[in-house]
Design an enzyme around this catalytic site. Structure first.
Site, PDB file in Angstrom:
ATOM      1  N   ARG A  47       0.719  -1.223  -0.041  1.00 30.73           N
ATOM      2  CA  ARG A  47       0.159  -0.157  -0.240  1.00 30.73           C
ATOM      3  C   ARG A  47       0.793   1.321  -0.008  1.00 30.73           C
ATOM      4  O   ARG A  47       0.507   2.314  -0.489  1.00 30.73           O
ATOM      5  CB  ARG A  47      -0.638  -0.117   1.245  1.00 30.73           C
ATOM      6  CG  ARG A  47      -2.321   0.291   1.008  1.00 30.73           C
ATOM      7  CD  ARG A  47      -2.803   0.374   2.333  1.00 30.73           C
ATOM      8  NE  ARG A  47      -3.910  -0.977   2.607  1.00 30.73           N
ATOM      9  CZ  ARG A  47      -5.015  -1.019   2.402  1.00 30.73           C
ATOM     10  NH1 ARG A  47      -5.590   0.096   1.808  1.00 30.73           N
ATOM     11  NH2 ARG A  47      -5.576  -2.160   2.703  1.00 30.73           N
ATOM     12  N   LYS A 152       0.585 -18.254   6.126  1.00 30.98           N
ATOM     13  CA  LYS A 152      -0.349 -18.367   7.121  1.00 30.98           C
ATOM     14  C   LYS A 152      -0.784 -17.037   7.800  1.00 30.98           C
ATOM     15  O   LYS A 152       0.268 -15.962   7.503  1.00 30.98           O
ATOM     16  CB  LYS A 152       0.157 -19.195   8.167  1.00 30.98           C
ATOM     17  CG  LYS A 152       1.123 -18.897   8.982  1.00 30.98           C
ATOM     18  CD  LYS A 152       1.541 -19.779   9.976  1.00 30.98           C
ATOM     19  CE  LYS A 152       0.711 -19.649  11.535  1.00 30.98           C
ATOM     20  NZ  LYS A 152       1.594 -18.766  12.525  1.00 30.98           N
ATOM     21  N   HIS A 182       6.597 -22.592   7.472  1.00 27.63           N
ATOM     22  CA  HIS A 182       8.099 -22.400   7.303  1.00 27.63           C
ATOM     23  C   HIS A 182       8.868 -23.478   8.106  1.00 27.63           C
ATOM     24  O   HIS A 182      10.086 -23.579   7.874  1.00 27.63           O
ATOM     25  CB  HIS A 182       8.223 -20.865   7.785  1.00 27.63           C
ATOM     26  CG  HIS A 182       8.540 -20.657   9.352  1.00 27.63           C
ATOM     27  ND1 HIS A 182       7.208 -20.465  10.100  1.00 27.63           N
ATOM     28  CD2 HIS A 182       9.539 -20.665  10.260  1.00 27.63           C
ATOM     29  CE1 HIS A 182       7.599 -20.289  11.425  1.00 27.63           C
ATOM     30  NE2 HIS A 182       8.853 -20.337  11.593  1.00 27.63           N
ATOM     31  N   LYS A 186      12.905 -25.781   7.382  1.00 28.88           N
ATOM     32  CA  LYS A 186      14.025 -25.748   8.636  1.00 28.88           C
ATOM     33  C   LYS A 186      14.923 -27.170   8.105  1.00 28.88           C
ATOM     34  O   LYS A 186      14.151 -28.099   8.017  1.00 28.88           O
ATOM     35  CB  LYS A 186      13.646 -25.859   9.964  1.00 28.88           C
ATOM     36  CG  LYS A 186      12.778 -24.571  10.507  1.00 28.88           C
ATOM     37  CD  LYS A 186      12.498 -24.645  11.922  1.00 28.88           C
ATOM     38  CE  LYS A 186      11.572 -23.377  12.410  1.00 28.88           C
ATOM     39  NZ  LYS A 186      12.336 -22.280  12.739  1.00 28.88           N
ATOM     40  N   GLU A 220       8.631 -21.111  23.330  1.00 27.17           N
ATOM     41  CA  GLU A 220       9.286 -19.782  23.247  1.00 27.17           C
ATOM     42  C   GLU A 220       9.427 -18.919  24.277  1.00 27.17           C
ATOM     43  O   GLU A 220       8.678 -19.163  25.216  1.00 27.17           O
ATOM     44  CB  GLU A 220       8.433 -19.037  22.136  1.00 27.17           C
ATOM     45  CG  GLU A 220       8.249 -19.567  20.804  1.00 27.17           C
ATOM     46  CD  GLU A 220       7.254 -18.909  19.756  1.00 27.17           C
ATOM     47  OE1 GLU A 220       8.123 -18.384  18.877  1.00 27.17           O
ATOM     48  OE2 GLU A 220       6.226 -18.818  19.935  1.00 27.17           O
ATOM     49  N   HIS A 244       2.626 -26.006  12.533  1.00 32.39           N
ATOM     50  CA  HIS A 244       3.934 -26.292  12.729  1.00 32.39           C
ATOM     51  C   HIS A 244       3.768 -27.738  13.387  1.00 32.39           C
ATOM     52  O   HIS A 244       4.654 -28.777  13.186  1.00 32.39           O
ATOM     53  CB  HIS A 244       4.814 -25.297  13.540  1.00 32.39           C
ATOM     54  CG  HIS A 244       4.734 -23.848  12.905  1.00 32.39           C
ATOM     55  ND1 HIS A 244       4.825 -23.611  11.478  1.00 32.39           N
ATOM     56  CD2 HIS A 244       4.610 -22.830  13.534  1.00 32.39           C
ATOM     57  CE1 HIS A 244       4.584 -22.450  11.381  1.00 32.39           C
ATOM     58  NE2 HIS A 244       4.468 -21.881  12.384  1.00 32.39           N
ATOM     59  N   LYS A 338       4.122 -19.369  24.735  1.00 29.97           N
ATOM     60  CA  LYS A 338       5.165 -18.252  24.849  1.00 29.97           C
ATOM     61  C   LYS A 338       5.572 -17.900  26.197  1.00 29.97           C
ATOM     62  O   LYS A 338       4.798 -18.498  27.183  1.00 29.97           O
ATOM     63  CB  LYS A 338       4.568 -16.952  24.081  1.00 29.97           C
ATOM     64  CG  LYS A 338       4.021 -17.221  22.898  1.00 29.97           C
ATOM     65  CD  LYS A 338       3.967 -16.221  21.818  1.00 29.97           C
ATOM     66  CE  LYS A 338       3.577 -16.427  20.620  1.00 29.97           C
ATOM     67  NZ  LYS A 338       4.936 -16.563  19.737  1.00 29.97           N
TER      68      LYS A 338
END
Ligand code: BG6
Length: 494
Positions: A47, A152, A182, A186, A220, A244, A338
């Site tokens: 944009r 995604k 993704h 890996k 994470e 994943h 997380k």
């Protein structure tokens, strides 16, 4: 597989976070290694009202920030490949101009979208997928030599995912649709296939006769990272498990494909995904982080970062079952979250005990003390290690009987492959997109099987009024996650 190498790559969302952090750095790194087709032109669109020069400046800044200096060798050449066209993808208006830009980018080689080849990468809000595809169709950018790559999130449940897939399928055949997960890019994830199918050792014991259970952890340390709206609408189940973690599970559990090609590999993965038994509420745990400390740093709670209360889970643990002969009675414990104590993605294959101990009982103090079942720990990140735990005799004269201890047989991948690049996952995926190899992309039936399983869990949570339990940042989720495994006599690997 459509057999052509694209000579144009059109990036939607070219000024966005993914583009700056991953896509442009990956492309530049490939270029520096001479891996991009010589004539590949990269057209960015978004944009922002900027020109070619400003886009190149933005790209240069992104490369300097996100690509290690030693991999920036070809930066000047790479930046020359870039051009930019401003576009509001929500209306048809700008698509003709975009198509002209795309055609011009190929003009040096005399190719147009039909004779050369165009790869399109959509890294925009999913709400723009439909309008973008309509615009591309309108401008004649959906022909046989055009591939479509989607990032995604592909929907928020089976229904919305099917809507997106229908919209894409109306313009592109499945062999031209590249859905990114993704994790499949890996190196260590691909290595799972090598470990399982390039070694004769594991396959004969890779089943319920010898394996007690499997654990898959994707932990994470980061929190919301400013992705306020996206994450709060998604939650850990949709953000990490649906894609994943289920892909990791499928690679661990699938039957040997007949070859390493897109159809064979994806056929086997989808069988596993369809064999997943719907999980019951009491086989799942959800949590949401509160203030705490991660790696010695004080961090705020999720609700504080968000600025409001929320019922979104930032952690989930699930006991999954694959209902087929191979995995009968073998639980797959999945957990992701997380603000956990460390960043680690790993798969633990826990084998059964030996059927009979010739060394006597395993009680402390007795002969045979220390006998433990074997395990295989596959580190995906950050450590790329494979560790097989074996039992060994503790040196000594054994006057009180043989004593045993677990010893690791460990392979550290970076040491085994010194001097080889650790590539960004997107390098592999972008190159496969340009060349047209779908093996590491997710097929529609896989995505839909994944959603079906995840939707059923959400329905269970709703039916049982399950809301996330708080956990202090820096812990392994709520204590219920530990209990989920412990009631089966299993401890999470830490
Ligand atoms: C993304 C999720 O798909 O994967 C993020 O949306 C998550 O929430 C990320 O942080 C993790 O990826 P990686 O490669 O850092 O493990």
């Amino acid at each position: 597989m459509t057999e052509f190498a694209a000579d144009r790559l059109l990036l939607f969302g070219a000024t966005g976070d993914l583009s700056r952090r991953k896509l442009l750095p990956s492309l530049c790194a490939l270029d520096a290694d001479g891996l991009l087709p010589e004539n590949l032109a990269i057209i960015g669109t978004a944009r922002s009202d900027i020109d070619d020069a400003a886009f190149r400046d933005m790209a240069r800044a992104a490369l300097e920030e996100f690509l290690p200096a030693e991999r920036r060798g070809g930066m000047a050449t790479f930046l020359n490949r870039l051009s930019y066209q401003q576009l509001d993808a929500s209306t048809l208006d700008g698509f003709d101009t975009l198509a002209a830009k795309v055609a011009a980018a190929g003009s040096e080689t005399g190719s147009d979208a039909e004779s050369g080849g165009l790869a399109i990468f959509l890294s925009t809000a999913p709400s723009l997928f439909g309008p973008t595809i309509a615009g591309l169709e309108h401008a004649g950018l959906t022909g046989e030599r055009v591939r479509m790559c989607l990032e995604k999130p592909l929907g928020t449940n089976l229904e919305t995912s099917a809507q997106i897939n229908d919209a894409v399928a109306a313009a592109f055949s499945e062999d031209r649709i590249f859905r990114i997960d993704h994790y499949l890019g890996k190196e260590t994830v691909q290595n799972l296939l090598a470990l399982r199918f390039a070694n004769i050792l594991f396959e004969p014991i890779w089943n319920a006769n010898v394996i007690d259970h499997v654990q898959i952890t994707v932990a994470e340390t980061v929190g919301l990272e400013g992705r306020v709206t996206f994450y709060d609408d998604a939650g850990a189940l949709r953000d990490m498990v649906q894609n994943h973690m289920l892909q990791l599970l499928a690679l661990v559990a699938m039957e040997p494909p007949t070859s390493f090609d897109a159809t064979a590999v994806r056929d086997e993965k989808v069988k596993v995904l369809r064999a997943l038994r719907p999980a019951l509420a009491n086989e799942t745990v959800t949590g949401q982080y509160r203030a705490g400390a991660v790696e010695g740093q004080a961090v705020p709670g999720y609700d504080e970062e968000l600025g409001k209360d929320s019922a979104t889970e930032t952690f989930t643990a699930i006991k999954a079952h694959v209902d087929n002969w191979r995995w009968k009675g073998v639980p797959f414990y999945l957990r992701t979250g997380k603000r956990l104590p460390e960043r680690v993605t790993e798969i633990l294959i826990q084998f059964r005990s030996v059927p009979h101990s010739i060394f006597g009982g395993s009680d402390a103090g007795n002969a045979g003390a220390g006998l433990q079942p074997n395990s295989l720990l596959i580190g995906i990140q950050p450590d790329e290690d494979i560790t097989l735990s074996l039992m060994a005799k503790v040196p000594g004269l054994d006057e009180d009987g043989v004593r045993l201890r677990e010893v690791p047989l460990q392979i550290k991948m970076p040491d085994a492959f010194v001097g080889q690049h650790r590539r960004i996952a997107y390098e592999r995926l972008l190159l496969d997109l340009i060349k047209g190899d779908q093996t590491l992309f997710v097929r529609r039936d896989e995505v839909e099987a994944q959603w079906e399983w995840v939707d059923a869990i959400r329905a269970e949570w709703e039916a049982h009024g399950i809301t996330p339990k708080p956990y202090a940042s820096g812990n392994w989720g709520p204590s219920a996650a530990i209990a989920l495994a412990e009631r089966d006599g299993v401890s999470w690997h830490e």
